[in-house]
Design a protein around this motif. Structure first.
Motif, PDB file in Angstrom:
ATOM      1  N   GLY A 237     -14.533   5.783   3.735  1.00 17.02           N
ATOM      2  CA  GLY A 237     -14.980   4.313   3.589  1.00 17.02           C
ATOM      3  C   GLY A 237     -13.780   3.739   2.570  1.00 17.02           C
ATOM      4  O   GLY A 237     -13.203   2.354   3.137  1.00 17.02           O
ATOM      5  N   LEU A 238     -13.295   4.106   2.029  1.00 20.25           N
ATOM      6  CA  LEU A 238     -12.052   3.778   1.050  1.00 20.25           C
ATOM      7  C   LEU A 238     -10.830   3.425   2.268  1.00 20.25           C
ATOM      8  O   LEU A 238     -10.045   2.300   2.082  1.00 20.25           O
ATOM      9  N   ALA A 239     -10.596   4.464   3.153  1.00 23.07           N
ATOM     10  CA  ALA A 239      -9.479   4.177   3.715  1.00 23.07           C
ATOM     11  C   ALA A 239      -9.770   3.048   4.966  1.00 23.07           C
ATOM     12  O   ALA A 239      -8.949   2.446   5.232  1.00 23.07           O
ATOM     13  N   HIS A 240     -11.029   3.035   5.178  1.00 23.08           N
ATOM     14  CA  HIS A 240     -11.442   1.874   6.190  1.00 23.08           C
ATOM     15  C   HIS A 240     -11.034   0.438   5.420  1.00 23.08           C
ATOM     16  O   HIS A 240     -10.646  -0.441   6.113  1.00 23.08           O
ATOM     17  N   CYS A 241     -11.098   0.379   4.065  1.00 25.05           N
ATOM     18  CA  CYS A 241     -10.928  -0.757   3.188  1.00 25.05           C
ATOM     19  C   CYS A 241      -9.389  -0.996   3.040  1.00 25.05           C
ATOM     20  O   CYS A 241      -9.278  -1.947   2.434  1.00 25.05           O
ATOM     21  N   GLY A 242      -8.815   0.177   3.196  1.00 23.83           N
ATOM     22  CA  GLY A 242      -7.363   0.079   2.822  1.00 23.83           C
ATOM     23  C   GLY A 242      -6.912   0.375   1.496  1.00 23.83           C
ATOM     24  O   GLY A 242      -5.821  -0.221   1.076  1.00 23.83           O
ATOM     25  N   VAL A 243      -7.882   0.961   0.550  1.00 28.41           N
ATOM     26  CA  VAL A 243      -7.611   1.203  -0.625  1.00 28.41           C
ATOM     27  C   VAL A 243      -7.816   2.521  -1.133  1.00 28.41           C
ATOM     28  O   VAL A 243      -8.098   3.032  -2.161  1.00 28.41           O
ATOM     29  N   CYS A 244      -7.509   3.498  -0.139  1.00 28.50           N
ATOM     30  CA  CYS A 244      -7.397   4.968  -0.447  1.00 28.50           C
ATOM     31  C   CYS A 244      -6.452   5.332  -1.068  1.00 28.50           C
ATOM     32  O   CYS A 244      -5.021   5.059  -0.790  1.00 28.50           O
ATOM     33  N   LEU A 245      -6.577   6.257  -2.250  1.00 31.77           N
ATOM     34  CA  LEU A 245      -5.554   6.286  -3.302  1.00 31.77           C
ATOM     35  C   LEU A 245      -5.360   7.809  -3.085  1.00 31.77           C
ATOM     36  O   LEU A 245      -4.481   8.298  -4.191  1.00 31.77           O
ATOM     37  N   VAL A 283       5.664   1.313  -3.026  1.00 33.40           N
ATOM     38  CA  VAL A 283       6.943   0.914  -2.011  1.00 33.40           C
ATOM     39  C   VAL A 283       6.633  -0.003  -0.795  1.00 33.40           C
ATOM     40  O   VAL A 283       7.450  -0.900  -0.600  1.00 33.40           O
ATOM     41  N   TYR A 284       5.748   0.404  -0.082  1.00 37.03           N
ATOM     42  CA  TYR A 284       5.557  -0.444   1.274  1.00 37.03           C
ATOM     43  C   TYR A 284       4.823  -1.641   0.813  1.00 37.03           C
ATOM     44  O   TYR A 284       5.359  -2.695   1.598  1.00 37.03           O
ATOM     45  N   GLN A 285       4.100  -1.867  -0.127  1.00 36.93           N
ATOM     46  CA  GLN A 285       3.683  -3.271  -0.398  1.00 36.93           C
ATOM     47  C   GLN A 285       4.607  -3.964  -1.030  1.00 36.93           C
ATOM     48  O   GLN A 285       4.894  -5.361  -0.677  1.00 36.93           O
ATOM     49  N   ARG A 286       5.792  -3.523  -1.836  1.00 38.00           N
ATOM     50  CA  ARG A 286       6.626  -4.254  -2.449  1.00 38.00           C
ATOM     51  C   ARG A 286       7.663  -4.849  -1.298  1.00 38.00           C
ATOM     52  O   ARG A 286       8.090  -5.685  -1.316  1.00 38.00           O
ATOM     53  N   LEU A 287       7.738  -3.918  -0.233  1.00 42.86           N
ATOM     54  CA  LEU A 287       8.904  -4.243   0.832  1.00 42.86           C
ATOM     55  C   LEU A 287       8.111  -5.159   1.801  1.00 42.86           C
ATOM     56  O   LEU A 287       8.883  -5.436   2.691  1.00 42.86           O
ATOM     57  N   GLY A 288       6.805  -5.257   1.758  1.00 46.04           N
ATOM     58  CA  GLY A 288       6.099  -6.016   2.789  1.00 46.04           C
ATOM     59  C   GLY A 288       5.971  -5.299   4.315  1.00 46.04           C
ATOM     60  O   GLY A 288       5.820  -5.928   5.285  1.00 46.04           O
ATOM     61  N   ARG A 289       5.927  -4.005   4.136  1.00 43.30           N
ATOM     62  CA  ARG A 289       5.769  -3.232   5.360  1.00 43.30           C
ATOM     63  C   ARG A 289       4.407  -3.008   5.761  1.00 43.30           C
ATOM     64  O   ARG A 289       3.563  -3.138   4.864  1.00 43.30           O
ATOM     65  N   VAL A 290       4.129  -2.928   6.991  1.00 42.92           N
ATOM     66  CA  VAL A 290       2.834  -2.821   7.583  1.00 42.92           C
ATOM     67  C   VAL A 290       2.756  -1.082   7.706  1.00 42.92           C
ATOM     68  O   VAL A 290       3.535  -0.293   8.062  1.00 42.92           O
ATOM     69  N   TYR A 291       1.744  -0.730   7.045  1.00 43.02           N
ATOM     70  CA  TYR A 291       1.433   0.786   7.009  1.00 43.02           C
ATOM     71  C   TYR A 291       0.099   1.164   6.577  1.00 43.02           C
ATOM     72  O   TYR A 291      -0.856   0.232   6.553  1.00 43.02           O
ATOM     73  N   ALA A 292      -0.671   2.364   6.714  1.00 37.47           N
ATOM     74  CA  ALA A 292      -1.970   2.894   6.559  1.00 37.47           C
ATOM     75  C   ALA A 292      -1.930   3.918   5.949  1.00 37.47           C
ATOM     76  O   ALA A 292      -0.941   4.989   6.275  1.00 37.47           O
ATOM     77  N   ILE A 293      -3.023   4.095   5.066  1.00 35.18           N
ATOM     78  CA  ILE A 293      -3.254   5.553   4.420  1.00 35.18           C
ATOM     79  C   ILE A 293      -4.576   6.099   4.973  1.00 35.18           C
ATOM     80  O   ILE A 293      -5.564   5.222   4.839  1.00 35.18           O
ATOM     81  N   ARG A 294      -4.745   7.061   6.008  1.00 37.01           N
ATOM     82  CA  ARG A 294      -5.949   7.041   6.897  1.00 37.01           C
ATOM     83  C   ARG A 294      -6.646   8.487   6.428  1.00 37.01           C
ATOM     84  O   ARG A 294      -6.154   9.426   5.658  1.00 37.01           O
ATOM     85  N   VAL A 295      -7.797   8.638   6.990  1.00 38.81           N
ATOM     86  CA  VAL A 295      -8.912   9.993   6.836  1.00 38.81           C
ATOM     87  C   VAL A 295      -8.874  10.456   8.416  1.00 38.81           C
ATOM     88  O   VAL A 295      -9.283   9.515   9.170  1.00 38.81           O
ATOM     89  N   ALA A 296      -8.740  11.478   8.762  1.00 39.91           N
ATOM     90  CA  ALA A 296      -9.149  12.108  10.032  1.00 39.91           C
ATOM     91  C   ALA A 296     -10.187  12.770   9.869  1.00 39.91           C
ATOM     92  O   ALA A 296     -10.418  13.829   9.659  1.00 39.91           O
ATOM     93  N   PRO A 297     -11.552  12.140  10.130  1.00 43.83           N
ATOM     94  CA  PRO A 297     -13.014  12.876   9.907  1.00 43.83           C
ATOM     95  C   PRO A 297     -13.042  14.139  10.689  1.00 43.83           C
ATOM     96  O   PRO A 297     -13.787  15.235  10.245  1.00 43.83           O
ATOM     97  N   ALA A 298     -12.268  14.283  11.830  1.00 42.45           N
ATOM     98  CA  ALA A 298     -12.292  15.515  12.620  1.00 42.45           C
ATOM     99  C   ALA A 298     -11.389  16.660  12.506  1.00 42.45           C
ATOM    100  O   ALA A 298     -11.626  17.761  13.007  1.00 42.45           O
ATOM    101  N   ALA A 299     -10.539  16.354  11.495  1.00 44.78           N
ATOM    102  CA  ALA A 299      -9.455  17.366  11.134  1.00 44.78           C
ATOM    103  C   ALA A 299     -10.477  18.040   9.844  1.00 44.78           C
ATOM    104  O   ALA A 299     -10.233  17.543   8.812  1.00 44.78           O
TER     105      ALA A 299
END
Length: 489
Positions: A237-245, A283-299
């Motif tokens: 859920g956190l990864a879906h919301c873009g706030v996974c830490l 780093v990525y938010q400061r530079l304004g880059r598009v990125y994602a931190i994800r979870v792979a539920p099937a891994a």
């Protein structure tokens, strides 16, 4: 100047608890009891948010998920930083060499091991020296597929972060997976995790880790099984919301070039896997880059967990102290609009989480005090709150289990219904206190500025780790015979 808040925190805890008990003994607890209500309200609100986010995250994942093609044969670097892991590393390597759809380049960064692990790997896999006695390489044949490569870095004792960076320097694949030496992989785990990076924007991704041995293990392992299950469901859920830490270092993946770009893993932290995700966000938010931190539920991966209370407290002390240090190091992001949801929502939540154990311990003392010293109506109040909290935990965990069963029908939980209910009911009166003991010790570590630790895996009662020679798949590789089957949680 080093921030040392432990004395202030301890003083606040003593003051609040003292005032609470005094109010209860004198029959005037009304002003204090709202602290307990606030704690429960926050915890319930947060877990409800996490459940809804997880349900939405799973729905989104199911809509977009396509099983990756095993014929793709992705090259993947697998980095294992290990210290004295001779008892379990062969079994872990077996699960790596048995992966389908990938060609693993395995790097074992031995962090000053003295238990014969290096010699065992050299002998078992026929490794040859490349750089004197510090680097050993070889190929490992695999059935009906390309051979895997194995590199052993025989390092002096440098610490886990430095060992990981030594492995990062020699990694050649575009995707790098960190793996603990006591963590086993399901046959498609690396394929599923590597496929997460096909979107071009993912910079880090975590798998789904279960604790092994819960069904027949001690009560401490069963509680950690339930805790891991909840946490890894929440991360979807956190990864879906873009706030996974967090991407667990026990089984997590990164773009190799991205790791090198941001300077590799921190060598001055207790939790290098946690700190690197904060750094990537910054780093990525400061530079304004598009990125994602994800979870792979099937891994899917399966890991060991501390079996004794003392080993558990040592592990969780390091984890929570590392969390406090990381939050303090990145305090500039807290509440900063430039970091969007991370800065304005998730990090403020983490600030509350940093103080929540104090709040929780105080609330528990208030309830116990209300039951022991309060008037009759407050005794009923305490019993009602305890009962409501237990009922809420049962219902929420039941919904989470049901969601898991519908989403992953081929992955039944190893705890049966009865044991699951008993584990939930005893969590607040047993397991919870060991977590709080670790947290209080972590506050001490934080206040003293402790940021280094001796990398050593937990050991069960008796002081000797379980013997796991000969990994299962090494039998068909010609290196040994099957001893145990830990492929299930």
């Amino acid at each position: 100047m080093l921030f040392r808040p432990y004395g202030y925190v301890l003083g606040l805890v003593v003051l609040v608890i003292g005032c609470s008990i005094w109010g209860l003994v004198t029959g005037q607890p009304e002003a204090i009891v709202w602290l307990t209500m606030g704690y429960l309200a926050y915890e319930i609100s947060l877990t409800l948010f996490l459940f809804v986010a997880t349900a939405l995250g799973i729905a989104a994942w199911q809509r977009g998920y396509r099983p990756p093609c095993p014929e793709a044969a992705h090259p993947v670097s697998v980095l294992i930083a290990a210290h004295n892991e001779a008892d379990c590393i062969l079994e872990t390597l077996t699960s790596v060499f048995g992966q389908v759809g990938v060609v693993p380049e395995v790097i074992v960064a031995s962090d000053g091991s003295t238990d014969g692990m290096n010699e065992m790997l050299i002998r078992t896999f026929g490794l040859t020296a490349v750089d004197g006695q510090e680097r050993w390489c070889g190929e490992v044949p695999r059935a009906d597929t390309a051979p895997a490569r194995l590199t052993l870095l025989a390092l002096p004792k440098v610490g886990k972060g430095a060992a990981l960076n030594a492995g990062l320097r020699v990694a050649e694949a575009e995707r790098l997976v960190t793996l603990d030496a006591d963590t086993l992989l399901a046959p498609r785990a690396l394929l599923e995790l590597a496929a997460t990076f096909e979107d071009g924007v993912t910079v880090a991704a975590g798998g789904f880790i279960y604790v092994r041995g819960a069904a027949g293990g001690p009560w401490m392992v069963r509680h950690q099984y339930l805790e891991f299950f909840r946490n890894f469901m929440w991360r979807i859920g956190l990864a879906h919301c873009g706030v996974c830490l967090q991407v667990s270092g026990a089984f997590g993946a990164f773009r190799t070039a991205v790791l090198r770009e941001v300077g590799g893993f921190s060598e001055a932290t207790l939790v290098e896997d946690y700190e690197i995700i904060y750094r990537l966000h910054e780093v990525y938010q400061r530079l304004g880059r598009v990125y994602a931190i994800r979870v792979a539920p099937a891994a899917v991966a399966y890991t060991d967990a501390p079996r004794t209370p003392w080993a558990f407290i040592k592990q969780r002390t390091r984890w929570f102290a590392g969390f406090l240090n990381t939050l303090w190091d990145y305090r500039r992001m807290i509440g900063a609009p430039s970091y969007r949801a991370i800065g304005c929502f998730m990090l403020p939540v983490k600030v509350v989480d940093a103080l929540l154990p104090i709040w929780g311990i105080t609330s528990l003392f208030i309830l116990v005090g209300a039951f022991l010293f309060g008037r009759e109506q407050w005794r009923w109040y305490a019993v009602a709150l305890f009962g409501a909290k237990w009922l809420y935990d049962l219902v929420l965990t039941g919904l989470l289990v049901s969601l898991h069963e519908r989403t992953f029908p081929g992955r039944p939980l190893s705890l049966g219904r009865v044991r699951l209910v008993l584990t939930i009911l005893t969590e607040a009166i047993g397991f919870h206190w060991f977590r709080q003991a670790a947290v209080l010790n972590a506050y001490r570590w934080f206040g003293l500025g402790i940021r280094r630790w001796e990398q050593a895996r937990w050991q069960p009662a008796g002081g000797k780790p379980p013997v796991r020679t000969a990994a299962p798949a090494l039998s068909w590789l010609g290196f040994g015979k099957r001893q145990q089957d830990h492929s299930q949680p």
